[in-house]
Enzyme design. Structure first.
Site, short mmCIF file in Angstrom:
data_model
loop_
_atom_site.label_atom_id
_atom_site.label_comp_id
_atom_site.label_asym_id
_atom_site.label_seq_id
_atom_site.Cartn_x
_atom_site.Cartn_y
_atom_site.Cartn_z
N SER A 282 -0.74 -16.17 -6.59
CA SER A 282 -0.80 -14.74 -6.35
C SER A 282 -0.74 -14.45 -4.86
O SER A 282 -1.07 -15.30 -4.03
CB SER A 282 -2.10 -14.17 -6.92
OG SER A 282 -3.21 -14.59 -6.13
N ASP A 283 -0.31 -13.24 -4.53
CA ASP A 283 -0.55 -12.76 -3.18
C ASP A 283 -2.04 -12.46 -3.07
O ASP A 283 -2.74 -12.33 -4.06
CB ASP A 283 0.30 -11.51 -2.89
CG ASP A 283 0.57 -11.33 -1.40
OD1 ASP A 283 -0.19 -11.89 -0.57
OD2 ASP A 283 1.54 -10.63 -1.05
N TRP A 284 -2.50 -12.34 -1.84
CA TRP A 284 -3.93 -12.21 -1.57
C TRP A 284 -4.41 -10.81 -1.97
O TRP A 284 -4.09 -9.83 -1.32
CB TRP A 284 -4.21 -12.49 -0.11
CG TRP A 284 -4.37 -13.93 0.26
CD1 TRP A 284 -5.40 -14.46 1.00
CD2 TRP A 284 -3.51 -15.05 -0.04
NE1 TRP A 284 -5.23 -15.83 1.15
CE2 TRP A 284 -4.08 -16.21 0.52
CE3 TRP A 284 -2.31 -15.17 -0.76
CZ2 TRP A 284 -3.49 -17.47 0.41
CZ3 TRP A 284 -1.73 -16.43 -0.87
CH2 TRP A 284 -2.32 -17.55 -0.29
#
Length: 558
Positions: A282-284
């Site tokens: 995932s992106d943060w």
């Protein structure tokens, strides 16, 4: 002569193919088979990854899909490097700890987490794309990967390949333009270059994430055929050429589902249609669920402190116990991560345990070559340019124009060798819905383009001088005015007095939709004000990314 689109595409394919062949002949890459694994090597990597995953305990499998955000960790492990991400390994099996760094244009070091640590900064990816030289993209990636390895990082959050859909997009500088073929080829070669150092590169942000404004709420709606022929095509080409160990999913929704829990994107397209063997991280701050996200294809929660919940922690254990997430799926998640670790050569050639020396002079020559080949000189033949014959000098308008053009900010910001000419503090705020009376405080560098003078003074007369703002950037002298902001448009990085485009494939809420396409006082024309910095004290800085540097700088619009 105007060529039909098919002819233009044929010319571009020929040019790129020629450049690739020339680059391959010019450089002997002894490790190319590792950087771009063939079918046999991929099968071997898959078997090795499956064997390792089967030997991990259930607790070890759960830990390896759950990444930390180092700046927000109180009790840091001894081997944790201040950086973007950290995932503890399994030493007894030789499974490496993942040390992740932002690195689109160089090894990042936001807010100088690692005191005194610098890196070679490449020009914007748009400049690399403008060179039309895949070999140069490869060498740029190889340079960044070499520095990352020397700094003991083994995962680079690189490979940005989102297409330009709005030239004012906050990270447009970080991508390769609007053409899916050119973007895919150049990104793929850059990824391949990074991984030639036996470390992992991502490709990101999957998918349809071409803007920063409202990126955590926007719903990108597009027909599947159009999606496959545009943004997905760029990713497909980049993955085929670069074989990245990981794909990073984006913040936004795509056709109603969050990208990081989007079955169509992750399971159907990426893993089924394209046969991708690596892992989806995932992106943060982009995870919204446990069961739905995992079953839709998300393999790892990154920067868990930035999400609203520790979705891959206790909720995952509970889901396994309840049977809503199967143990086979957890094993598959780990096997995919390990495929990325094995296929890139990382597991057999671990990064050093302490920093190594770096030949910054040699790396600077790569960056200079990118700058030179990516630059375009305009010849004023036939007085085509709007310049008077008597002109002897041209003024550059914009904050800090006297010290050179700043790179774009945020996660790709590089603290370059020689130091940063201007320091702008990393600031965090809270997003909110703005009302028409809300004002954005902006800075101009002591002037404005001549053709914007009337507009400038009109706005100044109407709205008066800006209230004093805290956090004014060092050296940011000049006029300060305040401008009204359209409804529902929190000012995100690089989007001052937010402008919306109203493209049919990006739709927001009804409130935002009602104001889309407005002109006039809703925002300032860039050619009139040369806006270069948004004042954080105006309250327009969104905290959606909470600490990732998302509001650090703004890209020039002059």
């Amino acid at each position: 002569m105007k060529r039909p689109p098919s002819a233009v595409m044929a010319v571009l394919i020929t040019a790129l193919a020629g450049a690739t062949a020339e680059g391959a002949a010019a450089q002997d890459r002894s490790d190319a088979s590792v950087a771009t694994p063939g079918p046999e090597r991929q099968d071997s990597a898959e078997r090795q990854a499956a064997a390792l995953a089967s030997r991990m305990t259930p607790a070890e499998r759960q830990a390896y899909v759950f990444g930390y955000f180092p700046p927000m960790i109180k009790d840091r492990p001894a081997d944790m490097i201040p950086s973007a991400g950290y995932v503890p390994g399994v030493p007894r099996l030789g499974v490496p700890t993942l040390r992740e760094s932002d690195a689109s244009l160089g090894v990042a070091n936001q807010i100088e987490q690692r005191k005194g640590d610098v890196a070679t900064a490449l020009p914007a990816s748009l400049a690399i794309a403008a060179s039309f030289d895949p070999d140069l993209a490869y060498r740029g990636g190889a340079m960044i990967g070499a520095e990352a390895r020397a700094k003991t990082f083994n995962v680079l959050l690189a490979g940005g390949v989102n297409l330009t859909r709005d030239p004012w997009g906050g990270r447009t500088f970080e991508y390769f333009g609007e053409d899916p073929l050119l973007s895919g080829v150049m990104a793929g070669e850059s990824i391949r270059g990074v991984q030639s150092n036996h470390i992992v590169s991502t490709v990101k942000h999957f998918a349809l994430n071409p803007q920063e404004t409202l990126r955590t709420t926007v719903n990108a709606r597009i027909d599947q055929a159009a999606l496959r022929e545009s943004d997905l095509l760029a990713f497909e080409i980049a993955i085929e050429r670069g074989r990245p160990g990981s794909v990073m999913c984006s913040y936004n929704k795509v056709n109603g589902d969050w990208a990081c829990e989007n079955d169509f994107l992750l399971n159907q397209v990426l893993k089924r249609d394209w046969g991708y063997k690596g892992w989806v991280m995932s992106d943060w701050g982009a995870v919204h669920s446990t069961v739905k996200a995992i079953n839709a294809g998300l393999d790892q929660q990154s920067g868990r402190e930035l999400d609203k919940g520790l979705f891959f922690g206790k909720p995952l254990a509970d889901a396994l116990a309840a049977g809503t997430v199967s143990s086979n799926r957890l094993t598959d998640m780990n096997q995919r991560i390990l495929w990325g670790v094995v296929s890139t050569g990382l597991i057999n050639d671990p990064v050093p345990t302490s920093p190594q020396s770096i030949d910054y002079d040699a790396h600077a020559r790569v960056a200079q070559e990118v700058a030179e080949k990516g630059s375009v000189l305009l010849k004023n033949e036939g007085n085509l340019l709007p310049l008077a014959r008597t002109v002897k000098s041209i003024v550059v308008i914009g904050s800090h124009a006297d010290v050179g053009v700043l790179s774009g900010g945020g996660s790709s910001q590089v603290r370059s060798v020689g130091g940063a000419p201007v320091e702008i503090p990393l600031t965090e705020g809270r997003s909110r819905i703005l009302r028409p009376r809300d004002m954005a405080c902006v800075v101009t560098a002591g002037g404005h383009p001549q053709d914007g003078a009337e507009r400038y003074h009109q706005l100044r007369r109407r709205h008066g001088p800006c209230r004093r703002c805290r956090g004014r950037p060092k050296g940011g002298s000049g006029d300060r005015i305040r401008l009204p902001v359209a409804h529902g448009s929190p000012g995100r990085r690089n989007d001052v007095a937010t402008r919306r485009t109203g493209r049919s494939d990006r739709r927001g809420s009804g409130r935002q939709q009602a104001h889309r396409g407005r002109s006039g006082d809703g925002w300032a024309r860039a050619d009139a004000l040369a806006v270069a910095h948004t004042c954080s004290a105006s309250g327009l800085v969104s905290g959606a990314a909470r600490g990732r540097g998302d509001c650090q700088h703004s890209v020039r619009r002059d």
